[in-house]
Scaffold this active site. Sequence first.
Site, PDB file in Angstrom:
ATOM      1  CG  ASP A   1      -6.373  34.170 -31.699  1.00 10.13           C
ATOM      2  OD1 ASP A   1      -7.073  34.790 -32.524  1.00 10.13           O
ATOM      3  OD2 ASP A   1      -5.688  33.192 -32.014  1.00 10.13           O
TER       4      ASP A   1
ATOM      5  CD  GLU B   1       1.934  35.481 -36.019  1.00 10.56           C
ATOM      6  OE1 GLU B   1       0.804  35.108 -35.660  1.00 10.56           O
ATOM      7  OE2 GLU B   1       2.981  34.871 -35.712  1.00 10.56           O
TER       8      GLU B   1
END
Length: 432
Positions: A168, A403
Amino acid sequence: MATLRRLALATLDGNWEHDHTVPSRTLYPHQWSWDSAFIAIGLAHVRPDRAWRELRTLFAAQWADGRVPHIVFNPALRVGSYFPGPEFWDSAVADAAPAAATSGLVQPPVHALAAWLVHRRAPSEASVRELRWLYPRLVAQQRYLTGQRDVGGAGLAAIVHPWESGLDNSPAWDAPMAAVPANADVMRAYRRHDTVHADAAHRPTDLDYARYVAIVAAYRGHAYTDAGLAGRHPFLVECPLVNAALGAAEHALARIAVVVGADPGPHQDRAARITRALVDRLQDPVTGAFHPRDLRTDQLIPARTVLGLMPLILPDLSTRQAEAVVAEACSARFGLAARMDRPLPSHDRTAPDFEPLRYWRGPSWMNTNWLLWRGLRTHERPDLAAGLRESMLELAATAGCHEYFHPDTGAGLGSPAFSWTASLLLDALAEE
């Protein structure tokens, strides 16, 4: 190793949501596209029925034009429980959208590779049936990306938003994002979900999000249609990861075609064309490194990020081209070696804008390292592949299924129970 396997399986079981796996129970409560592909790869080792259901659920929300949305929303969750949620995307404005609420963007097409690996791990009559159901849908996905998204006209897919790359807030997007008009004050109208569950210093900034919102608004304003993108859309980039996945998908589809009784030849031809286009368009002829191309300026973006290493997954890269990628990975920027303490960071660690804590601007991620690991084995570098695998296993053994991770200390960042980390850990463990 047994302890790691139990941890990974417990993480996946804890994130199972009746017909799909959420990336995490905190940050990401819906179904994400490339997450589900990676998750299916790991589930094939322990829950092959779930692996197929994961892919079926995702492709049941495929749009009529072939795009696979990057988010499929769970209608059982309350409005406002996630930003940007279904009310923000308003996918119903698009004629091609399915009945289910989804986003209007895509993510890297790693799904054909996932389907092939699930079948190869646990081949059966049932898996052949699943491949027969998926095959035309995977072909439609490829047709959409190489057709409607070929904005540059050279045979590569363009992304219309940084979220479509999967990385992102990568520094690779700083220059094209700077040209997107936005004001950070716009975020006062929204409540970000991610910073409730994670340190804001580890996430994209409010200005990043303001630009993300502006890009989606521009795409949504044209009902998510791709006609005329070149003349009107504020963000258009050819991404090395997306297009390497596109080529790898054609190689996987050629293998799937043989199983389901279709002709593999067209897939092999398309794979070769995509690889040639990727080399012609995205490889720096001087350094040999791969970079995104900003279609608004028709220039390569100079940032050296992990995106540039992903073409190694393409088996038809020449020896010279593959060696250039390996040299980049082994440089001080990324630190790949036969013996290494940590997996590769997501950005050039020698760059002045390297940030070891902020999302895709420095931290290590399991999925990009897993893709590089596959590429190293494809191009017969077992020494480097073994070193990378050991560093991945050590990272999970030390910090768990987070993550993402601090690229130096190995500390876990983001969600503490992340599904694709668990899944790809299972796949790495299976290669003992």
